[in-house]
Motif scaffolding. Structure first.
Motif, PDB file in Angstrom:
ATOM      1  N   ALA A 125      39.071  23.346  55.804  1.00 25.03           N
ATOM      2  CA  ALA A 125      38.158  22.415  55.128  1.00 25.03           C
ATOM      3  C   ALA A 125      36.961  23.243  54.661  1.00 25.03           C
ATOM      4  CB  ALA A 125      37.711  21.315  56.078  1.00 25.03           C
ATOM      5  N   PHE A 126      36.541  23.014  53.432  1.00 21.15           N
ATOM      6  CA  PHE A 126      35.387  23.744  52.913  1.00 21.15           C
ATOM      7  C   PHE A 126      34.368  22.774  52.338  1.00 21.15           C
ATOM      8  CE2 PHE A 126      38.328  23.475  49.338  1.00 21.15           C
ATOM      9  CZ  PHE A 126      37.508  23.110  48.282  1.00 21.15           C
ATOM     10  N   GLY A 127      33.132  23.164  52.398  1.00 20.30           N
ATOM     11  CA  GLY A 127      32.059  22.379  51.811  1.00 20.30           C
ATOM     12  C   GLY A 127      30.932  23.315  51.426  1.00 20.30           C
ATOM     13  N   ASN A 128      30.309  23.045  50.299  1.00 21.47           N
ATOM     14  CA  ASN A 128      29.195  23.879  49.864  1.00 21.47           C
ATOM     15  C   ASN A 128      28.330  23.153  48.856  1.00 21.47           C
ATOM     16  OD1 ASN A 128      30.124  24.558  47.041  1.00 21.47           O
ATOM     17  ND2 ASN A 128      31.838  25.399  48.175  1.00 21.47           N
ATOM     18  N   TYR A 175      20.373  24.120  32.255  1.00 24.27           N
ATOM     19  CA  TYR A 175      20.538  23.225  31.111  1.00 24.27           C
ATOM     20  C   TYR A 175      19.854  23.795  29.875  1.00 24.27           C
ATOM     21  CZ  TYR A 175      22.069  19.792  34.542  1.00 24.27           C
ATOM     22  OH  TYR A 175      22.746  19.141  35.540  1.00 24.27           O
ATOM     23  N   ARG A 176      20.543  23.736  28.739  1.00 25.73           N
ATOM     24  CA  ARG A 176      19.985  24.258  27.483  1.00 25.73           C
ATOM     25  C   ARG A 176      18.718  23.534  27.066  1.00 25.73           C
ATOM     26  NH1 ARG A 176      25.130  23.317  24.833  1.00 25.73           N
ATOM     27  NH2 ARG A 176      26.491  24.792  25.827  1.00 25.73           N
ATOM     28  N   GLN A 177      18.737  22.208  27.130  1.00 21.78           N
ATOM     29  CA  GLN A 177      17.596  21.446  26.631  1.00 21.78           C
ATOM     30  C   GLN A 177      16.523  21.207  27.687  1.00 21.78           C
ATOM     31  OE1 GLN A 177      18.992  17.918  24.703  1.00 21.78           O
ATOM     32  NE2 GLN A 177      20.253  19.042  23.271  1.00 21.78           N
ATOM     33  N   GLY A 178      16.925  20.852  28.884  1.00 25.37           N
ATOM     34  CA  GLY A 178      15.949  20.536  29.915  1.00 25.37           C
ATOM     35  C   GLY A 178      15.439  21.744  30.673  1.00 25.37           C
ATOM     36  N   GLY A 179      16.277  22.781  30.799  1.00 24.38           N
ATOM     37  CA  GLY A 179      15.879  23.992  31.483  1.00 24.38           C
ATOM     38  C   GLY A 179      15.755  23.864  32.995  1.00 24.38           C
ATOM     39  N   ASN A 180      16.085  22.731  33.560  1.00 20.80           N
ATOM     40  CA  ASN A 180      15.925  22.555  34.998  1.00 20.80           C
ATOM     41  C   ASN A 180      17.152  23.024  35.775  1.00 20.80           C
ATOM     42  OD1 ASN A 180      17.015  20.187  33.690  1.00 20.80           O
ATOM     43  ND2 ASN A 180      16.907  19.137  35.654  1.00 20.80           N
ATOM     44  N   MET A 181      17.048  22.967  37.103  1.00 18.51           N
ATOM     45  CA  MET A 181      18.115  23.394  37.999  1.00 18.51           C
ATOM     46  C   MET A 181      19.202  22.329  38.101  1.00 18.51           C
ATOM     47  SD  MET A 181      17.868  24.265  42.063  1.00 18.51           S
ATOM     48  CE  MET A 181      16.905  25.722  41.843  1.00 18.51           C
ATOM     49  N   ALA A 182      20.452  22.781  38.151  1.00 18.36           N
ATOM     50  CA  ALA A 182      21.581  21.884  38.416  1.00 18.36           C
ATOM     51  C   ALA A 182      21.979  22.069  39.879  1.00 18.36           C
ATOM     52  CB  ALA A 182      22.757  22.213  37.508  1.00 18.36           C
ATOM     53  N   ILE A 183      22.116  20.971  40.581  1.00 17.99           N
ATOM     54  CA  ILE A 183      22.538  21.010  41.981  1.00 17.99           C
ATOM     55  C   ILE A 183      23.796  20.167  42.111  1.00 17.99           C
ATOM     56  CG2 ILE A 183      21.929  20.477  44.363  1.00 17.99           C
ATOM     57  CD1 ILE A 183      18.988  20.681  43.523  1.00 17.99           C
ATOM     58  N   SER A 184      24.806  20.736  42.775  1.00 16.46           N
ATOM     59  CA  SER A 184      26.043  20.010  43.020  1.00 16.46           C
ATOM     60  C   SER A 184      26.494  20.262  44.454  1.00 16.46           C
ATOM     61  CB  SER A 184      27.128  20.427  42.036  1.00 16.46           C
ATOM     62  OG  SER A 184      27.469  21.775  42.226  1.00 16.46           O
ATOM     63  N   VAL A 185      27.281  19.330  44.963  1.00 18.17           N
ATOM     64  CA  VAL A 185      27.834  19.426  46.320  1.00 18.17           C
ATOM     65  C   VAL A 185      29.346  19.268  46.188  1.00 18.17           C
ATOM     66  CG1 VAL A 185      27.846  18.396  48.614  1.00 18.17           C
ATOM     67  CG2 VAL A 185      25.730  18.441  47.278  1.00 18.17           C
ATOM     68  N   GLN A 186      30.099  20.185  46.823  1.00 14.85           N
ATOM     69  CA  GLN A 186      31.558  20.187  46.742  1.00 14.85           C
ATOM     70  C   GLN A 186      32.167  20.149  48.133  1.00 14.85           C
ATOM     71  OE1 GLN A 186      29.654  21.246  43.721  1.00 14.85           O
ATOM     72  NE2 GLN A 186      29.660  22.994  45.054  1.00 14.85           N
ATOM     73  N   GLY A 187      33.402  19.686  48.191  1.00  9.73           N
ATOM     74  CA  GLY A 187      34.159  19.723  49.433  1.00  9.73           C
ATOM     75  C   GLY A 187      35.629  19.578  49.131  1.00  9.73           C
ATOM     76  N   GLY A 188      36.460  20.027  50.066  1.00  6.53           N
ATOM     77  CA  GLY A 188      37.890  19.912  49.866  1.00  6.53           C
ATOM     78  C   GLY A 188      38.677  20.540  50.996  1.00  6.53           C
ATOM     79  N   VAL A 189      39.980  20.675  50.759  1.00  3.60           N
ATOM     80  CA  VAL A 189      40.888  21.239  51.740  1.00  3.60           C
ATOM     81  C   VAL A 189      41.702  22.328  51.072  1.00  3.60           C
ATOM     82  CG1 VAL A 189      42.840  20.720  53.267  1.00  3.60           C
ATOM     83  CG2 VAL A 189      41.033  19.053  52.962  1.00  3.60           C
ATOM     84  N   GLY A 190      41.941  23.414  51.811  1.00  2.00           N
ATOM     85  CA  GLY A 190      42.704  24.515  51.274  1.00  2.00           C
ATOM     86  C   GLY A 190      43.791  24.987  52.212  1.00  2.00           C
ATOM     87  N   ILE A 191      44.626  25.874  51.704  1.00  2.00           N
ATOM     88  CA  ILE A 191      45.692  26.511  52.472  1.00  2.00           C
ATOM     89  C   ILE A 191      45.322  27.982  52.644  1.00  2.00           C
ATOM     90  CG2 ILE A 191      48.128  27.150  52.526  1.00  2.00           C
ATOM     91  CD1 ILE A 191      48.134  24.266  52.498  1.00  2.00           C
ATOM     92  N   GLN A 192      45.300  28.415  53.897  1.00  2.00           N
ATOM     93  CA  GLN A 192      44.968  29.800  54.207  1.00  2.00           C
ATOM     94  C   GLN A 192      46.188  30.683  54.031  1.00  2.00           C
ATOM     95  OE1 GLN A 192      44.022  30.627  58.324  1.00  2.00           O
ATOM     96  NE2 GLN A 192      42.401  32.005  57.686  1.00  2.00           N
ATOM     97  N   PHE A 193      45.965  31.874  53.490  1.00  2.00           N
ATOM     98  CA  PHE A 193      47.071  32.839  53.359  1.00  2.00           C
ATOM     99  C   PHE A 193      46.644  34.200  53.856  1.00  2.00           C
ATOM    100  CE2 PHE A 193      44.859  32.673  49.299  1.00  2.00           C
ATOM    101  CZ  PHE A 193      44.668  33.999  48.979  1.00  2.00           C
TER     102      PHE A 193
END
Length: 172
Positions: free
Chosen positions: A143-146, A154-172
């Motif tokens: 399980a990963f999250g970040n 942003y080109r017009q606003g110039g401010n910071m973009a913040i996003s939150v992600q999560g999911g499941v992966g297969i280890q190899f």
């Protein structure tokens, strides 16, 4: 310094401070495989000028762990719900337990450049990426999250973009 930049700085300092406070934890070889996974990301901010950028996008994530060092090469691709974006980073990994590690990464976001911004903005920008990986016991599932803090995204606003992600992966 804006609130978002302050939050990015606090997340980075907290990760590094945790490693300094408990250096014995860094001896463990936690979740040492690489993985590929899928999940979702949520945009927390908008372009100040247009109000676009928040929303939900699909995420394909990958991690390649350099086994001799506490360093990983990571990449995330954002699909659907906005412009395509690709975010490669290099991270410093800090083990918390045998199954769990936290990390802080630095890299860049590269965006498709259309009219509908991705959740990491609509132009190339520098990013910080604090996160966590958890390897489920007796399996190859991770399980990963970040979070991604994309500066001047942003080109017009110039401010910071913040996003939150999560999911499941297969280890190899």
């Amino acid at each position: 310094m804006g609130h978002a930049a302050g939050a990015a700085l606090v997340a980075t300092v907290a990760t590094v401070a945790g490693a300094a406070i408990a250096p014995e934890a860094a001896e463990a070889q936690v979740a040492y495989g690489s993985y590929v996974g899928v999940g979702a990301g949520i945009g927390v901010t908008n372009d100040a000028a247009t109000g676009q950028g928040s929303g939900v996008q699909g995420v394909i994530a990958g991690r390649y762990r350099l086994l001799q060092y506490p360093v990983s090469l990571r990449a995330q691709a954002f699909l659907f719900g906005g412009e395509f974006a690709f975010v490669p980073t290099v991270s410093y990994d800090v083990p918390l337990s045998w199954n769990t590690d936290v990390y802080v990464g630095a890299g860049a976001s590269f965006v498709g450049g259309g009219n509908n911004p991705s959740i990491v903005g609509d132009k190339t920008s520098f990013v910080l990426q604090p996160g966590i990986d958890y390897l489920f016991p007796n399996s190859n599932l991770v399980a990963f999250g970040n979070a991604i803090f994309a500066f001047d995204a942003y080109r017009q606003g110039g401010n910071m973009a913040i996003s939150v992600q999560g999911g499941v992966g297969i280890q190899f």
